[in-house]
Each structure stands twice: as structure tokens, then as C-alpha cells.
Write a protein that holds these residues in place. Structure first.
Motif, short mmCIF file in Angstrom:
data_model
loop_
_atom_site.label_atom_id
_atom_site.label_comp_id
_atom_site.label_asym_id
_atom_site.label_seq_id
_atom_site.Cartn_x
_atom_site.Cartn_y
_atom_site.Cartn_z
N SER A 106 0.91 -1.20 -0.08
CA SER A 106 0.10 -0.03 0.01
C SER A 106 0.89 1.37 0.08
N VAL A 107 0.22 2.16 -0.20
CA VAL A 107 0.86 3.64 -0.21
C VAL A 107 0.78 3.83 1.42
N VAL A 108 1.62 4.90 1.54
CA VAL A 108 1.52 5.22 3.23
C VAL A 108 2.26 6.69 3.41
N SER A 109 1.72 7.55 4.37
CA SER A 109 1.95 8.86 4.42
C SER A 109 3.19 8.99 5.25
N HIS A 110 3.91 9.79 5.19
CA HIS A 110 5.24 10.48 5.94
C HIS A 110 4.71 11.63 6.80
N GLY A 111 5.57 12.08 7.62
CA GLY A 111 5.45 13.39 8.29
C GLY A 111 5.44 14.74 7.39
N LYS A 112 4.82 15.69 7.50
CA LYS A 112 4.70 16.87 6.80
C LYS A 112 5.86 17.70 6.89
N ASN A 113 6.80 17.55 7.72
CA ASN A 113 8.09 18.11 7.91
C ASN A 113 9.27 17.20 7.33
N SER A 114 9.02 16.02 7.27
CA SER A 114 10.28 15.27 6.57
C SER A 114 10.47 15.24 5.02
N GLY A 115 9.40 16.14 4.21
CA GLY A 115 9.63 16.41 2.96
C GLY A 115 8.32 16.31 2.10
N GLY A 116 8.72 16.58 0.74
CA GLY A 116 7.31 16.55 -0.09
C GLY A 116 6.91 15.43 -0.60
N ASN A 117 7.43 15.02 -1.78
CA ASN A 117 7.26 13.43 -2.30
C ASN A 117 7.99 12.55 -1.77
N TYR A 118 9.14 12.92 -1.38
CA TYR A 118 9.99 11.96 -0.60
C TYR A 118 10.22 12.53 0.73
N ALA A 119 10.46 11.60 1.43
CA ALA A 119 10.83 11.49 3.06
C ALA A 119 12.20 11.68 3.35
N THR A 120 12.95 12.63 3.55
CA THR A 120 14.46 13.07 3.59
C THR A 120 14.90 13.38 4.85
N SER A 121 13.96 13.81 6.04
CA SER A 121 14.45 14.41 7.11
C SER A 121 13.30 13.81 8.28
N PHE A 122 14.34 13.15 9.34
CA PHE A 122 13.47 12.57 10.24
C PHE A 122 13.72 12.93 11.63
N SER A 123 12.95 12.67 12.72
CA SER A 123 13.25 13.17 14.04
C SER A 123 12.28 12.48 14.92
N ASN A 124 12.90 12.32 16.36
CA ASN A 124 12.23 11.71 17.37
C ASN A 124 11.72 12.71 18.22
#
Length: 236
Positions: A106-124
């Protein structure tokens, strides 16, 4: 003779490691199994599930390596979320490890501040609205503001162990639908939760609830440098 030896490696060794507490595909308690043998076992699982061209091999290998190291798991189900792929592609996979079967894709969303179409930034961090990488164990489902949702426990200190505090859960969302990606050029984004299409949220949650492993992957040297579950020698 060579065929007999290969069959012994593929079918007897995995059972042996399970019974003795050792782990296949790499593990701190399996020093007697060399790296080529571990790679063969992971490769066998990958081919048996017919994942070529469907699942990123490196993401799968890391997910399976960690899966066998997590002693607290209660279900032989593994979920892989591959953030090396864009949100417009199906990048969530749920595997039945006993039956060697892909249950959901399935598709799955990432956090809005992780990036646009790609998730490139991550945080705890609380309030970051970013996704967190690494290994999780699923807990119990509940009814919340996003409907039927699933509690997660992050297993890696400093990487995702604030998942409960941040209310990082699996849930369904209208913005996590392929129709959104087709019209907007990317999937809608969450506050850090792995949100899935509403029509799949209940079957996915019911399949993975109660102590299964989730691994959120990205091509991140920083994660590998700090992971308490994966080691540098695990990485191909």
C-alpha cells in the motif's frame, strides 16, 4: 551432493536458529553462521516471496535482520515502510513470515516536515511533525480522533523511542489515498504517523496488531550510525 548440502542450509539451519535463540540473516547470537550463509538465507526468503522488482532488497534485508533480533515480538508478521520510495508509490509491505507471503502492499504517508514527495528528514522530537526511522513493536488498537488506530512502541533510543509521547500511530486518512497522489503529485502528509488509505486501515491494523515488528527504512547513514539493532556489518 551439492544439492543436498544446499537444501540442508536452506531448510534445517533456520529451524535450528529459531530453536536455539540464534537469528538468521545476521545476529549477535549467531557467530557460527558466516556472512555468506546469512545472505543466502535472506536471499532465499526474498525469492520465495517473489519480491524481485517489488521490494527494495537492501530495505528488506535490513528489516529481516532486525526482525530476527527483536525478542519481544509476539507475531510472525513484519511490516516494512520504505521511505527511499516516493509517496506516489506503494511503499508499505506487510509480510507473513511463517507462510512467506506478502499480505498487503500500500501507499503510506510520511510526516509533513519530513519532505514533499520523498521523506528525507527524520526526527524523534515532540512537535517536529517528522517521521522517525527504525524498528517498532505494535501494541493494541483503539478508537481515536483518526478512527481505528494502532499504538506503536519505538524500540531505538534517541531514534524513535518517543513514539508514544508523540502519538505516532498507524491510522487511516483520506489524504493517504492514491487518488490524492494522482491529483496533487504526492500523497498527503501526517504529523509523523504512518497513515494508510481508509479502506485498508482496519485490515492492516488487524493483521499487525499485538506485538508484530515494523521497520521504517530510508537510505540514512545517520540512522545506521546510531541504531541499537542494526550494525554496520549488517549493511551490504
Amino acid at each position: 551432493m551439492r544439492r543436498i548440502v544446499s537444501l540442508l542450509i536452506l531448510f534445517i539451519l533456520p529451524s535450528f536458529f529459531t530453536l536455539t535463540g540464534n537469528r538468521i540473516c545476521g545476529g549477535p547470537t549467531a557467530p557460527a553462521v558466516n556472512a555468506p550463509a546469512r545472505s543466502t538465507l535472506c536471499s532465499s526468503l526474498y525469492h520465495d516471496m517473489q519480491l524481485e522488482g517489488v521490494v527494495n532488497w537492501e530495505a528488506f534485508r535490513q528489516a529481516v535482520t532486525g526482525y530476527y533480533r527483536i525478542s519481544g515480538r509476539k507475531k510472525n508478521i513484519l511490516t516494512l515502510i520504505d521511505f527511499s520510495k516516493p509517496s506516489t508509490e506503494k511503499r508499505l509491505y506487510v509480510f507473513d513470515m511463517d507462510r512467506k507471503k506478502l499480505l498487503f502492499h500500500s501507499v503510506v504517508s510520511h510526516g509533513k516536515n519530513s519532505g514533499g514527495n520523498y521523506a528525507t528528514s527524520f526526527s524523534n522530537e515532540y512537535g517536529s511533525y517528522k517521521s522517525s526511522l527504525g524498528f517498532y513493536l505494535t501494541d493494541s488498537p483503539y478508537q481515536g480522533k483518526n478512527g481505528y488506530s494502532l499504538l506503536l512502541d519505538g524500540l531505538e533510543k534517541g531514534i524513535n523511542d518517543r513514539a508514544r509521547q508523540r502519538a505516532i500511530v498507524v491510522h487511516g486518512a483520506a489524504y493517504a489515498d492514491p487518488s490524492v497522489a494522482r491529483s496533487a503529485g504526492r500523497l498527503g502528509r501526517s504529523f509523523g504517523c504512518p497513515a494508510v488509505p481508509k479502506n485498508l486501515s482496519k485490515p492492516i491494523i488487524d493483521a499487525i496488531k499485538g506485538g508484530s515488528v515494523i521497520f521504517i527504512y530510508a537510505e540514512s547513514p545517520d540512522y545506521l550510525a546510531h541504531s541499537s539493532i542494526l550494525k554496520r556489518e549488517d549493511i551490504g
